[in-house]
Design an enzyme around this catalytic site. Structure first.
Site, PDB file in Angstrom:
ATOM      1  CG  ASP A 181       4.101   4.135  -1.428  1.00 51.53           C
ATOM      2  OD1 ASP A 181       3.383   4.232  -2.427  1.00 51.53           O
ATOM      3  OD2 ASP A 181       4.762   3.122  -1.160  1.00 51.53           O
ATOM      4  N   GLY A 182       5.372   8.204   0.234  1.00 48.42           N
ATOM      5  CA  GLY A 182       5.380   9.327   1.182  1.00 48.42           C
ATOM      6  C   GLY A 182       4.900  10.618   0.526  1.00 48.42           C
ATOM      7  CG  ASN A 211      -0.354   4.580   4.530  1.00 49.19           C
ATOM      8  OD1 ASN A 211      -0.994   4.118   3.591  1.00 49.19           O
ATOM      9  ND2 ASN A 211       0.961   4.727   4.497  1.00 49.19           N
ATOM     10  CG  ASP A 242       6.012  -2.247  21.753  1.00 48.08           C
ATOM     11  OD1 ASP A 242       6.079  -2.293  22.991  1.00 48.08           O
ATOM     12  OD2 ASP A 242       6.935  -2.585  20.999  1.00 48.08           O
TER      13      ASP A 242
HETATM   14  N1  LIG Z   1       7.556  -0.810  10.706  1.00 48.78           N
HETATM   15  C1  LIG Z   1       7.056  -0.272   9.623  1.00 48.78           C
HETATM   16  O1  LIG Z   1       6.808  -0.901   8.601  1.00 48.78           O
HETATM   17  C2  LIG Z   1       6.744   1.195   9.642  1.00 48.78           C
HETATM   18  C3  LIG Z   1       7.150   2.010  10.700  1.00 48.78           C
HETATM   19  C4  LIG Z   1       6.805   3.350  10.666  1.00 48.78           C
HETATM   20  C5  LIG Z   1       6.075   3.871   9.586  1.00 48.78           C
HETATM   21  N2  LIG Z   1       5.720   3.042   8.591  1.00 48.78           N
HETATM   22  C6  LIG Z   1       4.904   3.516   7.464  1.00 48.78           C
HETATM   23  O2  LIG Z   1       5.457   4.631   6.831  1.00 48.78           O
HETATM   24  C7  LIG Z   1       4.379   5.456   6.423  1.00 48.78           C
HETATM   25  C8  LIG Z   1       4.890   6.819   6.134  1.00 48.78           C
HETATM   26  O3  LIG Z   1       5.544   6.735   4.908  1.00 48.78           O
HETATM   27  P1  LIG Z   1       6.686   7.754   4.479  1.00 48.78           P
HETATM   28  O4  LIG Z   1       7.105   7.445   3.102  1.00 48.78           O
HETATM   29  O5  LIG Z   1       6.224   9.132   4.833  1.00 48.78           O
HETATM   30  O6  LIG Z   1       7.815   7.383   5.489  1.00 48.78           O
HETATM   31  P2  LIG Z   1       9.192   6.639   5.201  1.00 48.78           P
HETATM   32  O7  LIG Z   1      10.008   7.465   4.275  1.00 48.78           O
HETATM   33  O8  LIG Z   1       9.730   6.246   6.523  1.00 48.78           O
HETATM   34  O9  LIG Z   1       8.758   5.335   4.377  1.00 48.78           O
HETATM   35  C9  LIG Z   1       8.078   4.240   4.928  1.00 48.78           C
HETATM   36  C10 LIG Z   1       7.979   3.099   3.919  1.00 48.78           C
HETATM   37  O10 LIG Z   1       6.624   2.655   3.913  1.00 48.78           O
HETATM   38  C11 LIG Z   1       6.191   2.548   2.560  1.00 48.78           C
HETATM   39  N3  LIG Z   1       4.760   2.804   2.477  1.00 48.78           N
HETATM   40  C12 LIG Z   1       4.101   3.945   2.782  1.00 48.78           C
HETATM   41  N4  LIG Z   1       2.788   3.797   2.547  1.00 48.78           N
HETATM   42  C13 LIG Z   1       2.627   2.537   2.075  1.00 48.78           C
HETATM   43  C14 LIG Z   1       1.504   1.787   1.660  1.00 48.78           C
HETATM   44  N5  LIG Z   1       0.271   2.282   1.719  1.00 48.78           N
HETATM   45  N6  LIG Z   1       1.693   0.518   1.249  1.00 48.78           N
HETATM   46  C15 LIG Z   1       2.926  -0.024   1.222  1.00 48.78           C
HETATM   47  N7  LIG Z   1       4.018   0.636   1.617  1.00 48.78           N
HETATM   48  C16 LIG Z   1       3.873   1.901   2.037  1.00 48.78           C
HETATM   49  C17 LIG Z   1       6.979   3.577   1.810  1.00 48.78           C
HETATM   50  O11 LIG Z   1       7.037   3.270   0.428  1.00 48.78           O
HETATM   51  C18 LIG Z   1       8.328   3.498   2.483  1.00 48.78           C
HETATM   52  O12 LIG Z   1       9.124   2.524   1.911  1.00 48.78           O
HETATM   53  C19 LIG Z   1       3.427   5.378   7.569  1.00 48.78           C
HETATM   54  O13 LIG Z   1       2.118   5.725   7.212  1.00 48.78           O
HETATM   55  C20 LIG Z   1       3.554   3.944   7.989  1.00 48.78           C
HETATM   56  O14 LIG Z   1       2.601   3.129   7.390  1.00 48.78           O
HETATM   57  C21 LIG Z   1       6.031   1.729   8.588  1.00 48.78           C
HETATM   58  N1  LIG Z   2       6.204  17.725  -1.088  1.00 49.92           N
HETATM   59  C1  LIG Z   2       6.763  17.321   0.044  1.00 49.92           C
HETATM   60  N2  LIG Z   2       7.088  18.214   1.016  1.00 49.92           N
HETATM   61  C2  LIG Z   2       7.654  17.800   2.161  1.00 49.92           C
HETATM   62  N3  LIG Z   2       7.952  16.525   2.438  1.00 49.92           N
HETATM   63  C3  LIG Z   2       7.661  15.606   1.531  1.00 49.92           C
HETATM   64  C4  LIG Z   2       7.049  15.950   0.277  1.00 49.92           C
HETATM   65  N4  LIG Z   2       6.886  14.817  -0.432  1.00 49.92           N
HETATM   66  C5  LIG Z   2       7.354  13.821   0.329  1.00 49.92           C
HETATM   67  N5  LIG Z   2       7.812  14.281   1.501  1.00 49.92           N
HETATM   68  C6  LIG Z   2       8.408  13.470   2.576  1.00 49.92           C
HETATM   69  O1  LIG Z   2       9.630  12.936   2.095  1.00 49.92           O
HETATM   70  C7  LIG Z   2       9.795  11.617   2.584  1.00 49.92           C
HETATM   71  C8  LIG Z   2      10.185  10.674   1.466  1.00 49.92           C
HETATM   72  O2  LIG Z   2       9.189  10.712   0.472  1.00 49.92           O
HETATM   73  P1  LIG Z   2       8.836   9.463  -0.392  1.00 49.92           P
HETATM   74  O3  LIG Z   2       8.356   8.353   0.469  1.00 49.92           O
HETATM   75  O4  LIG Z   2       7.906   9.925  -1.447  1.00 49.92           O
HETATM   76  O5  LIG Z   2      10.193   9.094  -1.056  1.00 49.92           O
HETATM   77  P2  LIG Z   2      11.065   7.804  -0.916  1.00 49.92           P
HETATM   78  O6  LIG Z   2      11.341   7.551   0.515  1.00 49.92           O
HETATM   79  O7  LIG Z   2      12.232   7.981  -1.826  1.00 49.92           O
HETATM   80  O8  LIG Z   2      10.104   6.721  -1.542  1.00 49.92           O
HETATM   81  P3  LIG Z   2       9.746   5.315  -0.977  1.00 49.92           P
HETATM   82  O9  LIG Z   2       8.916   5.598   0.244  1.00 49.92           O
HETATM   83  O10 LIG Z   2       8.984   4.654  -2.056  1.00 49.92           O
HETATM   84  O11 LIG Z   2      11.035   4.658  -0.649  1.00 49.92           O
HETATM   85  C9  LIG Z   2       8.481  11.235   3.273  1.00 49.92           C
HETATM   86  O12 LIG Z   2       8.680  11.275   4.670  1.00 49.92           O
HETATM   87  C10 LIG Z   2       7.514  12.300   2.869  1.00 49.92           C
HETATM   88  O13 LIG Z   2       6.601  12.635   3.887  1.00 49.92           O
END
Ligand SMILES: NC(=O)c1ccc[n+]([C@@H]2O[C@H](COP(=O)([O-])OP(=O)(O)OC[C@H]3O[C@@H](n4cnc5c(N)ncnc54)[C@H](O)[C@@H]3O)[C@@H](O)[C@H]2O)c1
Ligand SMILES: Nc1ncnc2c1ncn2[C@@H]1O[C@H](COP(=O)(O)OP(=O)(O)OP(=O)(O)O)[C@@H](O)[C@H]1O
Length: 524
Positions: free
Chosen positions: A288-289, A367, A397
């Site tokens: 999703d990131g 998001n 918070d």
């Molecule tokens: N307490 C929490 O649950 C918490 C805390 C901080 C950030 N986040 C979420 O993480 C997002 C950033 O994601 P990232 O991947 O860059 O960071 P990250 O790598 O820390 O991953 C955060 C997790 O949130 C999940 N996630 C992201 N968007 C989602 C969605 N629309 N629906 C369901 N799950 C989702 C990702 O798959 C990942 O497992 C933020 O937008 C925020 O929503 C969640």
């Molecule tokens: N093209 C990109 N360049 C820089 N950062 C990226 C890029 N794609 C993803 N990232 C960053 O890398 C992190 C991990 O990406 P992503 O959530 O896609 O992978 P993951 O953590 O393995 O998957 P999941 O969230 O499903 O567990 C996120 O914080 C995202 O913002």
């Protein structure tokens, strides 16, 4: 027969009956005269010292009323300034885009006919109005790529670049006629009824073949790297597509083989801002990131995204990388079901800003935008307004303003509802509120929310956009947030609702419980 009536918009002051107002006014005057007489009699009975005290109290109350009115006016002004700055920014953006296109056309020697130059002039003056006029002329195509991208003058811009065009249509799954029918609210003869629902499953049909694909990949992942090499090669040799990747990925590909020198990339932010004019389809390889990252690169229109799951959760990534060829074949051929995910546009207004144009760059989130206490150990104190009406003061918070796509992310963890991503709305979810009665809200999509750090706040607050780009909010600073005009369309594996339900079942194991066995007590 029921009585007929008209539905009207009324202003917030209401419009009362003139006669009763006059009567009320008269009775007010009479009671005022009586109370004045009573006050005079009372004053005659009082000592001079008591009179002075009463005057002081009255005076301080009057001052408090004036201070309250001034604060109200200042708040109204801040909101108006934010709106003015946003309109100015959009106006400048559209204008510079149009001027740039005009220059390009002249330098290419294309002779613009009179109607085109009139349209450009009109667009430069009033881009938003033109887009609206163009999109509401009764055509079946209600949301075309060109309208989102260029404000509607596609025939002119088609001369300048080659982008695949497509149309979106609203319809029921399986229905032969998927033509969009506008939602009709009828109130004939006192009966209110709706004929059609406005939001149905949306499908994307290519009108010309896609030619350019952008691939965005999660960094530092061997499996992603291996897949991207294979995918780029296949898309080029089997599909003959132009391919854009990030500069980092181009380096990786070239280190693999110099035969990848056909792959294109960009050098600076300006080139990124023009990507939407070249790219027909965006592919993400990650979780999703990576989808959030890809969407954040587009500060305006976003090409349709095909998200492949190469992460752990994958709420927004329904496609499996193992079958990427079949999947891309189907997508490139179309039609495909899409989920139209709304984004929020947010900007910070600094208390220190001396005029309304000093707002910071607008941030778009897929998001959520989060305002929290950051490293401070004090409670955050956030005053929240919705379209100028006071909502509440968040003491806890922090606060999450989330899209419905983000409802399954941070907002969910803070106790917000899960909402189907196709529902337009803004989730208002507190983080650990220090109150027993603070339930999360869902606001309609057309509102503007303003979150302000009060002047007397003990500490500053911190904003983050999709979990990134943290910025500090000092006392007096505000964050203004509303629905952005540029949604993100993501391709569905099956269709929007099926994909959403699958992701909450598979990703979150929603409401998983062993089924109760049939043996045992029963109703007789
Ligand atoms: N307490 C929490 O649950 C918490 C805390 C901080 C950030 N986040 C979420 O993480 C997002 C950033 O994601 P990232 O991947 O860059 O960071 P990250 O790598 O820390 O991953 C955060 C997790 O949130 C999940 N996630 C992201 N968007 C989602 C969605 N629309 N629906 C369901 N799950 C989702 C990702 O798959 C990942 O497992 C933020 O937008 C925020 O929503 C969640
Ligand atoms: N093209 C990109 N360049 C820089 N950062 C990226 C890029 N794609 C993803 N990232 C960053 O890398 C992190 C991990 O990406 P992503 O959530 O896609 O992978 P993951 O953590 O393995 O998957 P999941 O969230 O499903 O567990 C996120 O914080 C995202 O913002």
């Amino acid at each position: 027969m029921s009585s007929t009536y008209k539905l009207n918009h009324t202003d917030s002051f209401g419009n009362g009956d003139a006669k009763s107002l006059a009567e009320n006014g008269f009775s007010h005057l009479t009671s005022l005269a009586q109370s004045e007489k009573a006050v005079q009699e009372l004053l005659l009975q009082q000592t001079p010292m008591q009179t002075t005290d009463d005057h002081l109290i009255e005076f301080s109350e009057a001052l408090r009323t004036v201070a309250k009115a001034l604060r109200g006016a200042a708040e109204g002004k801040a909101l108006a300034q934010a709106e003015a700055a946003e309109w100015k920014r959009r106006y400048e953006l559209e204008r510079s885009k149009n001027v740039e296109l005009q220059h390009k056309e002249l330098s290419n020697g294309v002779c613009a006919d009179e109607s085109n130059s009139q349209r450009i002039e009109h667009l430069a003056k009033s881009p938003r109005l033109y887009a609206q006029e163009n999109s509401s002329n009764g055509m079946e195509r209600i949301c075309s790529h060109e309208v989102l991208q260029d404000g509607g003058f596609n025939s002119f811009t088609n001369k300048l670049k080659r982008k695949a065009s497509f149309k979106l249509s609203w319809g029921c799954k399986g229905m032969a006629n998927d033509q969009h029918k506008k939602e009709i609210v009828s109130f004939e003869r006192g009966n209110i009824s709706t004929a059609e629902r406005s939001s149905k499953q949306i499908s994307l049909t290519w009108e010309s073949d896609p030619q350019t694909v952008l691939i965005i990949t999660k960094p530092n992942s061997t499996s992603v790297r291996v897949l991207s090499v294979d995918m780029v090669r296949w898309l080029r040799t089997q599909k003959g597509l132009n391919i854009y990747v990030e500069p980092r990925v181009k380096e990786e590909l070239l280190s693999e083989s110099s035969s990848f020198n056909f792959v294109q990339t960009w050098e600076d932010d300006k080139e990124i801002s023009l990507l939407h004019t070249k790219v027909d389809l965006l592919i993400t390889l990650g979780g999703d990131g990576t989808v959030l990252w890809a969407a954040s690169m587009f500060k305006g229109p976003v090409p349709p995204i095909v998200p492949f799951s190469m992460g752990s959760l994958g709420f927004m990534t329904p496609f499996h990388s193992e079958q990427y060829r079949d999947c891309l074949e189907a997508v490139l051929k179309g039609p495909i079901s899409i989920t139209l995910r709304h984004r929020l546009q947010c900007h910070i207004i600094r208390d220190k800003a001396t005029n309304e144009y000093e707002t910071e760059e607008t941030m778009l989130v897929l998001n959520e935008v989060t305002i929290d206490r950051g490293i401070s150990s004090y409670l955050t104190n956030l005053e929240c307004y919705c379209d100028n009406s006071f909502v509440t003061c968040v003491q806890g918070d922090g606060l999450i303003l989330s899209t419905t796509s983000g409802s399954t992310a941070y907002s969910l963890a803070a106790g917000g509802s899960m909402v189907h991503p196709q529902v337009p709305g803004i989730l208002f979810t507190p983080i650990c509120p220090h109150s027993l009665s603070f339930r999360p809200l869902i606001l309609p999509e057309h509102v503007t929310v303003r979150v302000q750090v009060p002047f007397n706040s003990r500490s500053s607050a911190w904003v983050s956009f999709d979990g990134k780009d943290r910025k500090q909010l000092e006392a007096g600073d505000a964050l203004v947030c509303s629905m952005a005009p540029w949604p993100v369309s993501t391709a569905c594996q099956v269709e929007s609702t099926n994909d959403f339900l699958r992701s909450i079942h598979d990703g979150l194991h929603w409401n998983l419980r062993k089924t109760q066995s049939a043996d045992g007590p029963r109703d007789t």
